[in-house]
Design a protein around this motif. Structure first.
Motif: not given
Length: 140
Positions: A118, A122, A125, A127-133
């Motif tokens: 995480t 962060e 990007n 922040s952490v989006s579901d797409q990035a995860a």
């Protein structure tokens, strides 16, 4: 990232997964219902419990974590039942204690891996989006 697991941890997780899946099947009692998310996660994890786990994305870490948490909950419940049914030093209670403790240690390390993933996402990007995860991969 590799989640290193000892033989004892893998055995405890495999045993707990079997107990969880057996317990979940007995709850259904012959009715056809859609599998719970936890059951699906544990079913997907079970065949991987032969060696240390390679976790490539934060999304995968979250799925594995949910499965291990479900296994820990099942082991803890059964431990409490055996202690109340018999006594704390009963052979089954002691075995369940060790299985729970090994699984709980793996859960703690999964939390640490998730926090590291995480933090890196962060930084990259903002922040952490579901797409990035699901998109950012962490090589072994």
């Amino acid at each position: 990232m590799i989640l290193h697991c000892s033989f004892e941890e893998l055995r405890a997780l495999a045993s707990g997964a079997e107990l969880f899946l057996t317990e979940d099947e007995s709850r259904v009692q012959g009715y056809v219902v859609a599998p719970s998310e936890a059951m699906t996660d544990v079913e997907q994890l079970q065949p991987r419990l032969t060696q240390s786990l390679s976790i490539n994305t934060l999304a995968e870490q979250r799925t594995v974590r949910k499965a291990v948490a479900a296994i820990c909950d099942e082991l803890h419940e059964r431990l409490e039942e055996k202690v109340l049914q018999h006594h704390p030093a009963h052979e089954e209670a002691v075995a369940l204690y060790f299985d729970y403790a090994y699984a709980f240690g793996v859960l703690n390390r999964l939390d640490e891996i998730g926090a590291e993933m995480t933090a890196l996402i962060e930084v990259m990007n903002g922040s952490v989006s579901d797409q990035a995860a699901g998109a950012v991969e962490f090589p072994d």
